[in-house]
Write a protein that holds these residues in place. Sequence first.
Motif, short mmCIF file in Angstrom:
data_model
loop_
_atom_site.label_atom_id
_atom_site.label_comp_id
_atom_site.label_asym_id
_atom_site.label_seq_id
_atom_site.Cartn_x
_atom_site.Cartn_y
_atom_site.Cartn_z
N GLN A 300 0.82 -1.20 0.00
CA GLN A 300 0.00 0.00 0.00
C GLN A 300 0.86 1.25 0.00
O GLN A 300 0.54 2.25 -0.66
CB GLN A 300 -0.93 0.01 1.23
N GLU A 302 3.85 1.57 -1.28
CA GLU A 302 4.42 1.74 -2.62
C GLU A 302 3.39 2.36 -3.56
O GLU A 302 3.68 3.28 -4.32
CB GLU A 302 4.89 0.40 -3.18
N SER A 303 2.14 1.86 -3.47
CA SER A 303 1.10 2.37 -4.35
C SER A 303 0.82 3.85 -4.06
O SER A 303 0.69 4.67 -4.98
CB SER A 303 -0.18 1.54 -4.17
N GLN A 304 0.75 4.20 -2.78
CA GLN A 304 0.49 5.59 -2.41
C GLN A 304 1.66 6.49 -2.81
O GLN A 304 1.44 7.63 -3.24
CB GLN A 304 0.26 5.68 -0.90
N ARG A 306 3.78 6.05 -5.33
CA ARG A 306 3.76 6.24 -6.78
C ARG A 306 2.66 7.23 -7.17
O ARG A 306 2.86 8.10 -8.03
CB ARG A 306 3.55 4.90 -7.49
N GLU A 307 1.50 7.11 -6.51
CA GLU A 307 0.40 8.01 -6.83
C GLU A 307 0.75 9.45 -6.45
O GLU A 307 0.44 10.40 -7.19
CB GLU A 307 -0.85 7.56 -6.08
N TRP A 308 1.42 9.62 -5.31
CA TRP A 308 1.78 10.96 -4.87
C TRP A 308 2.81 11.59 -5.80
O TRP A 308 2.71 12.76 -6.15
CB TRP A 308 2.34 10.89 -3.44
N THR A 310 3.35 10.91 -9.00
CA THR A 310 2.80 11.21 -10.33
C THR A 310 1.96 12.49 -10.34
O THR A 310 1.76 13.07 -11.41
CB THR A 310 1.94 10.04 -10.83
N THR A 311 1.47 12.93 -9.17
CA THR A 311 0.69 14.17 -9.13
C THR A 311 1.57 15.41 -9.10
O THR A 311 1.05 16.53 -9.25
CB THR A 311 -0.23 14.18 -7.90
N ASP A 316 5.54 11.87 -13.67
CA ASP A 316 5.51 10.68 -14.54
C ASP A 316 6.91 10.31 -15.01
O ASP A 316 7.27 9.13 -15.07
CB ASP A 316 4.61 10.95 -15.74
N VAL A 319 8.81 8.64 -12.09
CA VAL A 319 8.39 7.24 -11.89
C VAL A 319 8.96 6.35 -12.99
O VAL A 319 9.43 5.23 -12.72
CB VAL A 319 6.86 7.15 -11.83
#
Length: 355
Positions: A300, A302-304, A306-308, A310-311, A316, A319
């Motif tokens: 979780q 890692e997912s958060q 990456r999402e943070w 990319t914003t 992008d 990443v």
Amino acid sequence: MAPTAGADPAQGGTTRGGATQGGTTPAPAPEPAPDALTVPEAPSEPIYWSAPPAAQPDYEPLPNYNYDTGRYNRQATYTPPLDLSTLHAPTEVEQAPIYIAPPEKIMIGDYHFTQPNWVTDDDRERTNNTAGLTRSQVATFWTSVGVDADRADRVAAAQIGGVAAGATAGAVAGAVPGALIGGTIGGIGGAALGGVVPLPIPVLPEITTGVAGTAAGAAIGGAVGAVPGAVVGGALGLAAGTAFGAGDDEGQPIEVELPDVNQDALTDQAAATIEQWQSSGPIGAAAAGAVQNAVQTAPQIESQAREWVTTQPGGDGVVAAVDTTLETFFGGSAGTAAEMISTAIGQGAGAPASA
């Protein structure tokens, strides 16, 4: 060529007057000729750790080595020791060959390392080709100054192996005290700042400057200490290898067993450690809970993260660059070993099977 009808098969043995004498045991089958032995194919397009020269040496089988049995047969002809009094200025000579390494072996000079489960085939080939090219160049130099080709190869093999062994030992010896000294200095300096270092990912906790200073100091100190250690160790290895190769009459490869990463043992050890912490009291139980919570929430996080990223502006690209770097790292031996170890320890600490 058909036998006479009704005749008994002839039994081999001593013949006399054209008749076959029975009762003699046949002689054992002779050893296969050297050219009948299996030799691995030379790479058609060799890969190296660094750019190869424009003119590459030819590949040849390792002298006096049986690739089928993995045994070295002692050289039958005598190779005179190195005589420094016969050396002269370099002259043009034929380039020494690169020797084909045995299957699933990493050959660095006189050292033959078994390929462990964490070394990739590409890394093994790169290492063998690079070490073989270096051995060829060193042997060519010794031949150019008047050394017999066989002796030049033995000196080169001993030098390459000696440098590798000495540099590795020296780097390890230098990195440990360097990391201790650097970590101590960095920890003291960081603690003096008395602050915290916010990490760029919101879900991760802040760390104290003392912890950050210790980690950075240990890394820098280890790297700085490893460099002179490797240089000194490599120099000593070169001297020892030269002395050994100058008079070596055997040319016997030195077999070295590199350890595999035993994931089952690491998983069991991690699980036993967590269990021991849980039963050792409140502090140990809290530490075990923290570790288990960390490995459970890692996907979780890692997912958060990456999402943070990319914003953010240009996120992008960041990443994509990180993914490329990680793909390259985990495609090599170091990344393979790291992944095997971390996966085994994570499973022992309670990580999901898919993590």
